[in-house]
Design a protein around this motif. Structure first.
Motif, short mmCIF file in Angstrom:
data_model
loop_
_atom_site.label_atom_id
_atom_site.label_comp_id
_atom_site.label_asym_id
_atom_site.label_seq_id
_atom_site.Cartn_x
_atom_site.Cartn_y
_atom_site.Cartn_z
N LYS A 271 0.96 -1.07 -0.03
CA LYS A 271 -0.06 -0.18 0.10
C LYS A 271 0.80 1.02 0.03
O LYS A 271 0.56 2.24 -0.91
N VAL A 272 2.01 1.37 0.82
CA VAL A 272 3.13 2.29 1.05
C VAL A 272 3.57 2.67 -0.40
O VAL A 272 3.54 3.77 -1.12
N LEU A 273 3.77 1.69 -1.01
CA LEU A 273 4.62 1.69 -2.50
C LEU A 273 3.44 2.22 -3.55
O LEU A 273 4.03 3.16 -4.34
N CYS A 274 2.43 1.84 -3.69
CA CYS A 274 1.50 2.43 -4.55
C CYS A 274 1.15 3.74 -4.31
O CYS A 274 0.76 4.58 -5.37
N ASP A 275 0.77 4.21 -2.99
CA ASP A 275 0.44 5.46 -2.55
C ASP A 275 1.37 6.34 -2.98
O ASP A 275 1.47 7.58 -3.33
N ARG A 276 2.92 5.91 -2.77
CA ARG A 276 4.03 6.94 -3.18
C ARG A 276 4.15 7.13 -4.66
O ARG A 276 4.55 8.11 -4.91
N HIS A 277 3.56 6.23 -5.46
CA HIS A 277 3.83 6.31 -6.91
C HIS A 277 2.63 6.62 -7.55
O HIS A 277 2.75 6.35 -8.93
N GLY A 278 1.59 6.71 -7.00
CA GLY A 278 0.18 7.08 -7.58
C GLY A 278 -0.37 6.00 -8.56
O GLY A 278 -1.10 6.02 -9.50
N ILE A 279 -0.18 4.64 -7.92
CA ILE A 279 -0.47 3.50 -8.44
C ILE A 279 -2.01 2.98 -7.83
O ILE A 279 -1.93 3.17 -6.44
N PRO A 280 -3.03 2.65 -8.51
CA PRO A 280 -4.16 2.11 -7.76
C PRO A 280 -3.91 1.08 -6.72
O PRO A 280 -3.32 0.02 -7.21
N PHE A 281 -4.04 1.07 -5.35
CA PHE A 281 -3.75 -0.10 -4.58
C PHE A 281 -4.86 -1.29 -4.70
O PHE A 281 -6.12 -0.79 -4.53
N VAL A 282 -4.52 -2.45 -5.25
CA VAL A 282 -5.52 -3.44 -5.42
C VAL A 282 -5.19 -4.73 -4.53
O VAL A 282 -5.97 -5.45 -4.54
#
Length: 347
Positions: A271-282
């Motif tokens: 979740k942290v990785l996705c939030d940091r790079h603007g990727i939808p968290f699935v």
């Protein structure tokens, strides 16, 4: 209560013996699981016979049912049963099991519908009816459940897939992400994988176990996968092989688990990785959905997709896991529009 171990016969069938009134009785079955469940059912009856069936409460019936199956249930199933016993059907637990009616169960369904999904309710009620089956007869088909919500599970589109492959490079959760996205593995399967399961020479990986929470919410290794069809050997793409070699080379320990993270750690880090790079968290499970959708997009047959992903049910794969990518929808729109454009008269 201990269930005896079934014994395999030369015919391939399984036989099992239990003690009843100081006498040994045995039965033969096609599978080991059928033998174990027959024995656990007999044990349940023996436990119930120690008390008058008319006096046994729903709570006691639950305890007897779970105790009789405790050593044939997987840790996650045992945990699920205990959760239902402790947190559902509070209004019924003190009542006599033999007195429970369809109206009582329907009332519980109505109450649960305020906070629980249809699937969760059906799983809980199915267990309740199994527990009550020796004391009263209730036809599940006559029960009314809430309408199922049409909610599609999150998955990634092609552009986000490419971005994720880029930003996860060298990250602590790179291996879990790649194994879920490129191979469609479940999170429990990923966490249980050892380096010994990887054959770099043959370019294959063996999935044969799972890391699951037990009734105390502690993660334990289960030496089988979710279903029989989930045990499988998959060929790995060259990119995954190269990345796993690099990941192993960077580790101090070259043996043991591929990832030392537990499922909760993976969820939080992802979740942290996705939030940091603007990727939808699935979630990692969303990557499994993404993999199933990729197989649909590139024309992998249902039977092959089921074998790769370890699904036992065709309906589950097609109606739950496989989604249509936006690019595929647009391509379909263009094809059908071009088709009719060629047939339509000039205006």
């Amino acid at each position: 209560m201990k269930i005896p171990e079934p014994r395999r016969l030369s015919s391939g069938k399984w036989t099992i013996q239990i003690m009843v009134d100081r006498r040994r009785i045995s039965q033969t079955f096609e599978t080991k699981e059928d033998a174990q469940y027959w024995a656990s059912g007999m044990k349940t009856k023996l436990i119930g016979d120690e008390e008058s069936p008319k006096k046994i409460t729903v709570k006691k019936a639950f305890e007897n049912y779970i105790a009789a199956r405790s050593n044939v249930l997987s840790p996650s199933t045992f945990r699920s049963y205990k959760n239902i016993q402790e947190n559902y059907f509070a209004d019924l637990m003190g009542k006599k099991a033999a007195s429970i009616t369809k109206a009582d169960v329907q009332m519980e369904i109505n109450l649960l519908a305020e906070t629980k999904s249809k699937k969760t309710i059906k799983n809980a009620v199915s267990l309740l009816l199994s527990v009550l089956s020796d004391y009263t007869e209730i036809n599940e088909k006559k029960l009314a459940y809430p309408a199922k919500e049409a909610k599609e599970h999150a998955y990634l589109e092609a552009a986000d897939i490419a971005k994720l492959l880029d930003v996860c490079l060298g990250n602590k959760i790179e291996a879990p992400i790649l194994l879920a996205l490129l191979l469609g593995l479940r999170r429990s399967e990923i966490c249980a994988l050892d380096w010994a399961d990887v054959d770099f020479e043959k370019k294959t990986i063996r999935i044969s176990k799972a890391l699951v929470p037990n009734e105390k919410n502690k993660y334990v290794l289960k030496k089988t996968t979710k279903t029989e069809k989930s045990t499988r050997v998959l060929e790995m793409p060259d990119y995954l092989i190269a990345r796993l070699r690099a990941i192993q080379a960077a580790e101090t320990e070259k043996e043991g688990r591929i990832t030392t993270l537990n499922p909760n750690d993976i969820y939080n880090r992802f979740k942290v990785l996705c939030d940091r790079h603007g990727i939808p968290f699935v979630g990692i499970h969303g990557l499994r959905h993404t993999n199933a959708s990729i197989m649909l997009s590139i024309g992998i047959t249902t039977k092959l997709a089921m074998a790769r992903g370890g699904w036992s049910n065709e309906n589950t794969l097609q109606n739950v896991y496989q989604h249509l990518f936006s690019d595929d929808k647009q391509l379909a729109d263009k094809k059908i529009n071009d088709y009719f454009a060629a047939l339509a008269p000039e205006t």
